[in-house]
Design a protein around this motif. Structure first.
Motif, PDB file in Angstrom:
ATOM      1  N   ASN A   9       1.718   5.910   4.913  1.00 19.48           N
ATOM      2  CA  ASN A   9       1.050   4.616   4.931  1.00 19.48           C
ATOM      3  C   ASN A   9       0.349   4.358   3.605  1.00 19.48           C
ATOM      4  N   VAL A  10       0.522   3.142   3.094  1.00 16.11           N
ATOM      5  CA  VAL A  10      -0.144   2.722   1.864  1.00 16.11           C
ATOM      6  C   VAL A  10      -0.939   1.463   2.183  1.00 16.11           C
ATOM      7  N   TYR A  11      -2.263   1.534   2.014  1.00 17.32           N
ATOM      8  CA  TYR A  11      -3.143   0.431   2.363  1.00 17.32           C
ATOM      9  C   TYR A  11      -3.944  -0.016   1.144  1.00 17.32           C
ATOM     10  N   GLY A  12      -4.113  -1.317   0.981  1.00 14.90           N
ATOM     11  CA  GLY A  12      -5.106  -1.810   0.043  1.00 14.90           C
ATOM     12  C   GLY A  12      -6.497  -1.529   0.585  1.00 14.90           C
ATOM     13  N   GLY A  13      -7.472  -1.352  -0.308  1.00 15.67           N
ATOM     14  CA  GLY A  13      -8.836  -1.102   0.133  1.00 15.67           C
ATOM     15  C   GLY A  13      -9.417  -2.305   0.854  1.00 15.67           C
ATOM     16  N   GLY A  14     -10.298  -2.044   1.811  1.00 17.04           N
ATOM     17  CA  GLY A  14     -10.923  -3.126   2.552  1.00 17.04           C
ATOM     18  C   GLY A  14     -12.003  -3.817   1.748  1.00 17.04           C
ATOM     19  N   GLY A  15     -12.106  -5.140   1.910  1.00 16.13           N
ATOM     20  CA  GLY A  15     -13.197  -5.862   1.287  1.00 16.13           C
ATOM     21  C   GLY A  15     -14.525  -5.512   1.935  1.00 16.13           C
ATOM     22  N   ASN A  16     -15.595  -5.546   1.170  1.00 18.97           N
ATOM     23  CA  ASN A  16     -16.919  -5.250   1.714  1.00 18.97           C
ATOM     24  C   ASN A  16     -17.522  -6.490   2.361  1.00 18.97           C
ATOM     25  N   ASN A  66      14.756   8.822 -14.432  1.00 25.69           N
ATOM     26  CA  ASN A  66      14.826   8.375 -13.043  1.00 25.69           C
ATOM     27  C   ASN A  66      13.709   9.081 -12.276  1.00 25.69           C
ATOM     28  N   TYR A  67      12.793   8.316 -11.715  1.00 29.68           N
ATOM     29  CA  TYR A  67      11.694   8.886 -10.956  1.00 29.68           C
ATOM     30  C   TYR A  67      11.742   8.391  -9.514  1.00 29.68           C
ATOM     31  N   LEU A  68      11.531   9.322  -8.602  1.00 26.37           N
ATOM     32  CA  LEU A  68      11.366   8.997  -7.192  1.00 26.37           C
ATOM     33  C   LEU A  68       9.988   9.494  -6.757  1.00 26.37           C
ATOM     34  N   PHE A  69       9.122   8.571  -6.370  1.00 26.47           N
ATOM     35  CA  PHE A  69       7.796   8.899  -5.872  1.00 26.47           C
ATOM     36  C   PHE A  69       7.818   8.782  -4.347  1.00 26.47           C
ATOM     37  N   ILE A  70       7.354   9.833  -3.670  1.00 19.51           N
ATOM     38  CA  ILE A  70       7.420   9.876  -2.202  1.00 19.51           C
ATOM     39  C   ILE A  70       6.021   9.973  -1.615  1.00 19.51           C
ATOM     40  N   VAL A  71       5.701   9.053  -0.701  1.00 20.38           N
ATOM     41  CA  VAL A  71       4.496   9.149   0.121  1.00 20.38           C
ATOM     42  C   VAL A  71       4.923   9.823   1.428  1.00 20.38           C
ATOM     43  N   PRO A  72       4.491  11.065   1.683  1.00 17.54           N
ATOM     44  CA  PRO A  72       4.989  11.797   2.851  1.00 17.54           C
ATOM     45  C   PRO A  72       4.554  11.163   4.168  1.00 17.54           C
ATOM     46  N   ALA A  73       5.299  11.457   5.216  1.00 17.84           N
ATOM     47  CA  ALA A  73       4.923  11.008   6.561  1.00 17.84           C
ATOM     48  C   ALA A  73       3.540  11.536   6.914  1.00 17.84           C
ATOM     49  N   LYS A  74       2.801  10.754   7.681  1.00 16.29           N
ATOM     50  CA  LYS A  74       1.449  11.082   8.166  1.00 16.29           C
ATOM     51  C   LYS A  74       0.410  11.155   7.051  1.00 16.29           C
ATOM     52  N   THR A  75       0.749  10.618   5.895  1.00 18.40           N
ATOM     53  CA  THR A  75      -0.202  10.534   4.781  1.00 18.40           C
ATOM     54  C   THR A  75      -0.739   9.111   4.696  1.00 18.40           C
ATOM     55  N   ASN A  76      -2.059   8.965   4.632  1.00 16.96           N
ATOM     56  CA  ASN A  76      -2.690   7.662   4.469  1.00 16.96           C
ATOM     57  C   ASN A  76      -3.245   7.535   3.052  1.00 16.96           C
ATOM     58  N   ILE A  77      -2.710   6.584   2.310  1.00 20.11           N
ATOM     59  CA  ILE A  77      -3.217   6.286   0.972  1.00 20.11           C
ATOM     60  C   ILE A  77      -3.973   4.972   1.050  1.00 20.11           C
ATOM     61  N   MET A  78      -5.238   4.990   0.652  1.00 22.06           N
ATOM     62  CA  MET A  78      -6.083   3.798   0.745  1.00 22.06           C
ATOM     63  C   MET A  78      -6.736   3.513  -0.594  1.00 22.06           C
ATOM     64  N   GLY A  79      -6.751   2.238  -0.988  1.00 19.96           N
ATOM     65  CA  GLY A  79      -7.536   1.845  -2.144  1.00 19.96           C
ATOM     66  C   GLY A  79      -9.016   2.018  -1.865  1.00 19.96           C
ATOM     67  N   LYS A  80      -9.818   2.044  -2.898  1.00 16.06           N
ATOM     68  CA  LYS A  80     -11.252   2.233  -2.736  1.00 16.06           C
ATOM     69  C   LYS A  80     -11.864   1.074  -1.951  1.00 16.06           C
ATOM     70  N   PRO A  81     -12.939   1.356  -1.197  1.00 16.94           N
ATOM     71  CA  PRO A  81     -13.649   0.262  -0.519  1.00 16.94           C
ATOM     72  C   PRO A  81     -14.098  -0.797  -1.517  1.00 16.94           C
ATOM     73  N   GLY A  82     -14.078  -2.041  -1.080  1.00 15.13           N
ATOM     74  CA  GLY A  82     -14.426  -3.120  -1.981  1.00 15.13           C
ATOM     75  C   GLY A  82     -13.217  -3.781  -2.609  1.00 15.13           C
ATOM     76  N   GLY A  83     -12.012  -3.455  -2.120  1.00 13.80           N
ATOM     77  CA  GLY A  83     -10.806  -4.130  -2.597  1.00 13.80           C
ATOM     78  C   GLY A  83      -9.989  -3.367  -3.614  1.00 13.80           C
ATOM     79  N   GLY A  84     -10.063  -2.039  -3.597  1.00 19.43           N
ATOM     80  CA  GLY A  84      -9.274  -1.239  -4.527  1.00 19.43           C
ATOM     81  C   GLY A  84      -7.785  -1.268  -4.206  1.00 19.43           C
ATOM     82  N   THR A  85      -6.975  -0.937  -5.210  1.00 20.10           N
ATOM     83  CA  THR A  85      -5.516  -0.896  -5.068  1.00 20.10           C
ATOM     84  C   THR A  85      -5.078   0.438  -4.485  1.00 20.10           C
ATOM     85  N   GLY A  86      -4.089   0.392  -3.563  1.00 22.03           N
ATOM     86  CA  GLY A  86      -3.549   1.626  -3.001  1.00 22.03           C
ATOM     87  C   GLY A  86      -2.732   2.399  -4.026  1.00 22.03           C
ATOM     88  N   ILE A  87      -1.660   1.790  -4.521  1.00 22.57           N
ATOM     89  CA  ILE A  87      -0.807   2.403  -5.538  1.00 22.57           C
ATOM     90  C   ILE A  87      -0.543   1.389  -6.639  1.00 22.57           C
TER      91      ILE A  87
END
Length: 251
Positions: free
Chosen positions: A100-107, A61-82
């Motif tokens: 926050n978990v964001y997909g990377g922005g397209g170029n 059983n695994y619990l993965f936590i993204v803490p408050a005030k943490t921004n996770i972003m995929g790489k520029p060019g459309g990378g995956t966040g998680i």
């Protein structure tokens, strides 16, 4: 322990501070997760578990936590966040998003008339699912697809803007103009930020704007990049409880 049962437990834990004082609640009839891992940057969840000794065979059983005030972003060019990575069927995996978990922005694409004319690139997926998963988005947390890159302009064209949250702006292009064959160049598009897509370059023919969260980039004669997915399931079972901000497609 089944994923949907653990999801209920995680949601209960995430909402505990919001309960009224004096309110009595029965403890959930399930055991706590065996292993808790904090996620603070773009990552593959299975790889994180392997780094901590998971053998890939034992029921877990695994619990993965993204803490408050943490921004996770995929790489520029459309990378995956998680990316969940691939897990065996007897593994129970829950992702609790307090930050926050964001997909990377397209170029954005380059401007100008060149042999290598390109469209804006697609925004990335915030969460890419390869095995069954439970997701809790707590109040104050968010999961947002990356915005597409803006299209570059033709001729004396400026570059397209980068998509939310970090897409790169396209370069300005040049062209001969007037009887004196003066070379005139557009300028570079602006980078996307967590506040939104970047503007297209403004010199000469204006470039297209980058897309905001879960929005495509602006198209001109060329095409702006499409948006990513908030949660790309790839046909896997996903149990979702959203109490925060979810922007983008699920599918």
């Amino acid at each position: 322990m089944k994923t949907f049962v653990r999801l209920a437990l995680c949601l209960s834990l995430s909402l505990m501070p919001m309960l009224a004082l004096g309110q009595e609640t029965a403890p959930p009839p399930v055991e706590p997760p065996e292993t808790v891992i904090t996620v603070t940057e773009s990552a593959n969840l299975r790889a994180l578990a392997d780094q901590q000794g998971y053998d890939g065979h034992t029921p877990v059983n695994y619990l993965f936590i993204v803490p408050a005030k943490t921004n996770i972003m995929g790489k520029p060019g459309g990378g995956t966040g998680i990316d969940t990575g691939k897990w065996p069927e007897d593994a129970s995996v829950v992702l609790l998003v307090r930050g926050n978990v964001y997909g990377g922005g397209g170029n954005g694409s380059d401007g100008g008339d060149t042999p290598m004319v390109r469209d804006g690139s697609r925004g990335g997926d915030a969460i890419f699912v390869q095995s069954q998963l439970g997701i809790v988005i707590s109040p104050g947390g968010s999961v947002k697809a990356g915005g597409g890159g803006g299209a570059g302009a033709d001729g004396v064209g400026s570059g397209g803007g980068g998509g939310f949250p970090n897409g790169a702006g396209g370069r300005g292009g040049s062209a001969l103009q007037g009887g004196d064959s003066v070379i005139v160049a557009g300028n570079q598009g602006y980078y996307g930020t967590p506040g939104g897509g970047g503007r297209g370059g403004q010199r000469g023919n204006t470039g297209g704007d980058g897309g905001n969260a879960a929005m495509p980039g602006q198209s001109l004669n060329r095409v702006g990049g499409g948006e990513g997915f908030a949660i790309r399931t790839n046909g896997n079972d996903v149990v979702l409880d959203n109490r925060g901000d979810l922007r983008g497609q699920i599918g």
